[in-house]
Design a protein around this motif. Structure first.
Motif, PDB file in Angstrom:
ATOM      1  N   VAL A 117       0.858  -1.186   0.000  1.00  0.00           N
ATOM      2  CA  VAL A 117       0.000   0.000   0.000  1.00  0.00           C
ATOM      3  C   VAL A 117       0.898   1.241   0.000  1.00  0.00           C
ATOM      4  O   VAL A 117       1.741   1.415   0.882  1.00  0.00           O
ATOM      5  CB  VAL A 117      -0.923   0.022   1.229  1.00  0.00           C
ATOM      6  N   LYS A 118       0.733   2.077  -1.012  1.00  0.00           N
ATOM      7  CA  LYS A 118       1.574   3.262  -1.157  1.00  0.00           C
ATOM      8  C   LYS A 118       0.683   4.490  -1.367  1.00  0.00           C
ATOM      9  O   LYS A 118      -0.173   4.493  -2.246  1.00  0.00           O
ATOM     10  CB  LYS A 118       2.520   3.096  -2.347  1.00  0.00           C
ATOM     11  N   PHE A 127       3.569   7.434   2.184  1.00  0.00           N
ATOM     12  CA  PHE A 127       3.208   6.510   3.253  1.00  0.00           C
ATOM     13  C   PHE A 127       3.240   5.099   2.676  1.00  0.00           C
ATOM     14  O   PHE A 127       2.617   4.840   1.636  1.00  0.00           O
ATOM     15  CB  PHE A 127       1.805   6.823   3.780  1.00  0.00           C
ATOM     16  N   LEU A 128       3.961   4.208   3.336  1.00  0.00           N
ATOM     17  CA  LEU A 128       4.053   2.826   2.873  1.00  0.00           C
ATOM     18  C   LEU A 128       3.701   1.875   4.019  1.00  0.00           C
ATOM     19  O   LEU A 128       4.219   2.022   5.130  1.00  0.00           O
ATOM     20  CB  LEU A 128       5.451   2.506   2.352  1.00  0.00           C
ATOM     21  N   THR A 129       2.837   0.916   3.735  1.00  0.00           N
ATOM     22  CA  THR A 129       2.459  -0.094   4.704  1.00  0.00           C
ATOM     23  C   THR A 129       1.945  -1.307   3.944  1.00  0.00           C
ATOM     24  O   THR A 129       1.776  -1.262   2.721  1.00  0.00           O
ATOM     25  CB  THR A 129       1.392   0.442   5.686  1.00  0.00           C
ATOM     26  N   ASN A 130       1.683  -2.383   4.657  1.00  0.00           N
ATOM     27  CA  ASN A 130       1.115  -3.574   4.019  1.00  0.00           C
ATOM     28  C   ASN A 130      -0.350  -3.783   4.356  1.00  0.00           C
ATOM     29  O   ASN A 130      -0.961  -4.733   3.879  1.00  0.00           O
ATOM     30  CB  ASN A 130       1.906  -4.823   4.424  1.00  0.00           C
ATOM     31  N   ASP A 131      -0.907  -2.906   5.181  1.00  0.00           N
ATOM     32  CA  ASP A 131      -2.277  -3.126   5.632  1.00  0.00           C
ATOM     33  C   ASP A 131      -2.877  -1.784   6.027  1.00  0.00           C
ATOM     34  O   ASP A 131      -2.346  -1.101   6.906  1.00  0.00           O
ATOM     35  CB  ASP A 131      -2.279  -4.089   6.828  1.00  0.00           C
ATOM     36  N   LEU A 132      -3.963  -1.403   5.377  1.00  0.00           N
ATOM     37  CA  LEU A 132      -4.567  -0.103   5.653  1.00  0.00           C
ATOM     38  C   LEU A 132      -6.079  -0.182   5.505  1.00  0.00           C
ATOM     39  O   LEU A 132      -6.588  -0.726   4.523  1.00  0.00           O
ATOM     40  CB  LEU A 132      -4.010   0.945   4.685  1.00  0.00           C
ATOM     41  N   TYR A 133      -6.790   0.356   6.484  1.00  0.00           N
ATOM     42  CA  TYR A 133      -8.249   0.477   6.413  1.00  0.00           C
ATOM     43  C   TYR A 133      -8.612   1.919   6.120  1.00  0.00           C
ATOM     44  O   TYR A 133      -8.004   2.843   6.663  1.00  0.00           O
ATOM     45  CB  TYR A 133      -8.899   0.043   7.729  1.00  0.00           C
ATOM     46  N   TRP A 134      -9.616   2.090   5.264  1.00  0.00           N
ATOM     47  CA  TRP A 134     -10.052   3.429   4.867  1.00  0.00           C
ATOM     48  C   TRP A 134     -11.562   3.510   5.073  1.00  0.00           C
ATOM     49  O   TRP A 134     -12.333   2.876   4.368  1.00  0.00           O
ATOM     50  CB  TRP A 134      -9.675   3.655   3.415  1.00  0.00           C
ATOM     51  N   ASP A 135     -11.966   4.299   6.059  1.00  0.00           N
ATOM     52  CA  ASP A 135     -13.378   4.507   6.373  1.00  0.00           C
ATOM     53  C   ASP A 135     -13.827   5.764   5.642  1.00  0.00           C
ATOM     54  O   ASP A 135     -13.597   6.884   6.105  1.00  0.00           O
ATOM     55  CB  ASP A 135     -13.558   4.647   7.887  1.00  0.00           C
ATOM     56  N   PHE A 146       3.079  -2.038  10.489  1.00  0.00           N
ATOM     57  CA  PHE A 146       4.262  -1.190  10.328  1.00  0.00           C
ATOM     58  C   PHE A 146       3.960  -0.100   9.293  1.00  0.00           C
ATOM     59  O   PHE A 146       3.330  -0.363   8.268  1.00  0.00           O
ATOM     60  CB  PHE A 146       5.439  -2.050   9.859  1.00  0.00           C
ATOM     61  N   ILE A 147       4.422   1.116   9.580  1.00  0.00           N
ATOM     62  CA  ILE A 147       4.203   2.240   8.672  1.00  0.00           C
ATOM     63  C   ILE A 147       5.525   2.971   8.451  1.00  0.00           C
ATOM     64  O   ILE A 147       6.311   3.160   9.374  1.00  0.00           O
ATOM     65  CB  ILE A 147       3.123   3.212   9.226  1.00  0.00           C
ATOM     66  N   HIS A 148       5.786   3.332   7.204  1.00  0.00           N
ATOM     67  CA  HIS A 148       6.988   4.062   6.810  1.00  0.00           C
ATOM     68  C   HIS A 148       6.520   5.350   6.139  1.00  0.00           C
ATOM     69  O   HIS A 148       5.763   5.303   5.164  1.00  0.00           O
ATOM     70  CB  HIS A 148       7.821   3.200   5.853  1.00  0.00           C
ATOM     71  N   ILE A 149       6.964   6.493   6.670  1.00  0.00           N
ATOM     72  CA  ILE A 149       6.530   7.793   6.144  1.00  0.00           C
ATOM     73  C   ILE A 149       7.751   8.587   5.700  1.00  0.00           C
ATOM     74  O   ILE A 149       8.676   8.805   6.491  1.00  0.00           O
ATOM     75  CB  ILE A 149       5.744   8.600   7.196  1.00  0.00           C
ATOM     76  N   GLU A 150       7.764   9.011   4.454  1.00  0.00           N
ATOM     77  CA  GLU A 150       8.846   9.830   3.922  1.00  0.00           C
ATOM     78  C   GLU A 150       8.364  11.275   3.810  1.00  0.00           C
ATOM     79  O   GLU A 150       7.447  11.572   3.036  1.00  0.00           O
ATOM     80  CB  GLU A 150       9.291   9.314   2.550  1.00  0.00           C
ATOM     81  N   ALA A 187      21.371   8.365  -4.226  1.00  0.00           N
ATOM     82  CA  ALA A 187      20.861   9.506  -4.989  1.00  0.00           C
ATOM     83  C   ALA A 187      19.351   9.443  -5.076  1.00  0.00           C
ATOM     84  O   ALA A 187      18.673  10.456  -5.061  1.00  0.00           O
ATOM     85  CB  ALA A 187      21.479   9.512  -6.391  1.00  0.00           C
ATOM     86  N   GLN A 188      18.819   8.243  -5.142  1.00  0.00           N
ATOM     87  CA  GLN A 188      17.370   8.060  -5.197  1.00  0.00           C
ATOM     88  C   GLN A 188      16.985   7.117  -4.070  1.00  0.00           C
ATOM     89  O   GLN A 188      17.457   5.990  -4.009  1.00  0.00           O
ATOM     90  CB  GLN A 188      16.935   7.467  -6.535  1.00  0.00           C
ATOM     91  N   PRO A 189      16.134   7.585  -3.136  1.00  0.00           N
ATOM     92  CA  PRO A 189      15.777   6.748  -1.993  1.00  0.00           C
ATOM     93  C   PRO A 189      15.174   5.426  -2.452  1.00  0.00           C
ATOM     94  O   PRO A 189      14.344   5.384  -3.355  1.00  0.00           O
ATOM     95  CB  PRO A 189      14.740   7.595  -1.239  1.00  0.00           C
ATOM     96  N   ALA A 190      15.654   4.358  -1.844  1.00  0.00           N
ATOM     97  CA  ALA A 190      15.130   3.041  -2.175  1.00  0.00           C
ATOM     98  C   ALA A 190      13.806   2.818  -1.480  1.00  0.00           C
ATOM     99  O   ALA A 190      13.610   3.245  -0.338  1.00  0.00           O
ATOM    100  CB  ALA A 190      16.126   1.960  -1.756  1.00  0.00           C
ATOM    101  N   THR A 191      12.889   2.175  -2.168  1.00  0.00           N
ATOM    102  CA  THR A 191      11.608   1.837  -1.554  1.00  0.00           C
ATOM    103  C   THR A 191      11.831   0.728  -0.549  1.00  0.00           C
ATOM    104  O   THR A 191      12.371  -0.317  -0.874  1.00  0.00           O
ATOM    105  CB  THR A 191      10.605   1.357  -2.624  1.00  0.00           C
ATOM    106  N   PRO A 192      11.446   0.944   0.706  1.00  0.00           N
ATOM    107  CA  PRO A 192      11.714  -0.064   1.735  1.00  0.00           C
ATOM    108  C   PRO A 192      10.857  -1.293   1.543  1.00  0.00           C
ATOM    109  O   PRO A 192       9.768  -1.240   0.990  1.00  0.00           O
ATOM    110  CB  PRO A 192      11.338   0.668   3.034  1.00  0.00           C
ATOM    111  N   THR A 193      11.385  -2.420   1.995  1.00  0.00           N
ATOM    112  CA  THR A 193      10.609  -3.648   1.991  1.00  0.00           C
ATOM    113  C   THR A 193       9.879  -3.758   3.317  1.00  0.00           C
ATOM    114  O   THR A 193      10.503  -3.707   4.378  1.00  0.00           O
ATOM    115  CB  THR A 193      11.530  -4.872   1.804  1.00  0.00           C
ATOM    116  N   ILE A 194       8.593  -3.878   3.272  1.00  0.00           N
ATOM    117  CA  ILE A 194       7.799  -3.950   4.485  1.00  0.00           C
ATOM    118  C   ILE A 194       7.456  -5.395   4.735  1.00  0.00           C
ATOM    119  O   ILE A 194       6.693  -6.010   4.001  1.00  0.00           O
ATOM    120  CB  ILE A 194       6.516  -3.089   4.359  1.00  0.00           C
ATOM    121  N   GLU A 195       8.043  -5.944   5.776  1.00  0.00           N
ATOM    122  CA  GLU A 195       7.862  -7.367   6.082  1.00  0.00           C
ATOM    123  C   GLU A 195       6.653  -7.556   6.968  1.00  0.00           C
ATOM    124  O   GLU A 195       6.488  -6.878   7.977  1.00  0.00           O
ATOM    125  CB  GLU A 195       9.115  -7.919   6.792  1.00  0.00           C
ATOM    126  N   GLU A 196       5.791  -8.505   6.593  1.00  0.00           N
ATOM    127  CA  GLU A 196       4.641  -8.801   7.424  1.00  0.00           C
ATOM    128  C   GLU A 196       5.061  -9.304   8.802  1.00  0.00           C
ATOM    129  O   GLU A 196       4.425  -9.039   9.802  1.00  0.00           O
ATOM    130  CB  GLU A 196       3.762  -9.872   6.750  1.00  0.00           C
TER     131      GLU A 196
END
Length: 199
Positions: A117-118, A127-135, A146-150, A187-196
């Motif tokens: 989920v990006k 915002f990067l995560t593997n699980d997100l709910y949207w109401d 886990f959440i990663h925010i750039e 030079a270009q930020p790598a997209t992180p791997t989000i482990e379950e």
């Protein structure tokens, strides 16, 4: 097309317009999930979703499956991923959300976005995560994963996340690290791997 519009009147309890190409099947279908039978399958669909008469989102998906009559609670399934674009009055994208898989429960207007989920917000934050709910009814998003925010000046990581659905106001329940952007050497930020398993 008349049958499609009837189904769409149920979608999220809001106005939904659909433009699709490719094959579409309506009525009892071959796709089965448990004992439920899909009542509609549409391929290569583009949807315009409005709230209070104003178009707010454009959604694109390769496969859209709806489970209605046989399901205890009508829902829609997007097995091949979905991409949302929040759009302004000029139909320009101001925010994007993508996920590998998604479910939508129609009555509570609740989305569950799963895997890779990006989100790119209006401010350009990612915002990067593997699980997100949207109401959609409450205009809130949340996750226990886990959440990663750039951000412009730093990168924040943590577990558990709540936010407005425009990602302008958010809170991380448990912060695990804050890293200045200057520390990144690539030079270009790598997209992180989000482990379950990290959850």
């Amino acid at each position: 097309m008349r049958h499609i519009l009837n189904f769409l009147s149920l979608f999220l309890g809001i106005c939904l317009l659909i433009s699709c190409s490719g094959n579409s099947h309506i009525g009892p279908a071959d796709a089965v999930e448990g004992e439920e039978i899909a009542t509609m399958i549409t391929y290569d669909a583009t949807m315009l979703i409005s709230d209070s008469g104003v178009i707010k989102y454009r959604a694109i998906t390769p496969t859209w499956v709806r489970y209605g009559d046989e399901a205890k609670e009508p829902y829609q399934y997007f097995p091949d991923g979905i991409e949302f674009e929040q759009i302004d009055s000029s139909f320009e994208a101001t925010e994007t959300i993508v996920a590998d898989t998604a479910y939508n429960w129609e009555n509570p207007q609740l989305w569950h976005l799963i895997n890779n989920v990006k989100v790119t917000s209006v401010k350009g934050e990612k915002f990067l995560t593997n699980d997100l709910y949207w109401d959609m009814r409450r205009h809130k998003v949340y996750s226990d994963s886990f959440i990663h925010i750039e951000r412009m000046d730093n990168i924040i990581e943590g577990y558990g996340f709540t936010s407005t659905d425009d990602f302008s106001q958010y809170e991380i329940k448990q912060t695990s690290g804050v890293f200045p952007v200057e520390e990144k050497t690539d030079a270009q930020p790598a997209t992180p791997t989000i482990e379950e398993g990290a959850e």
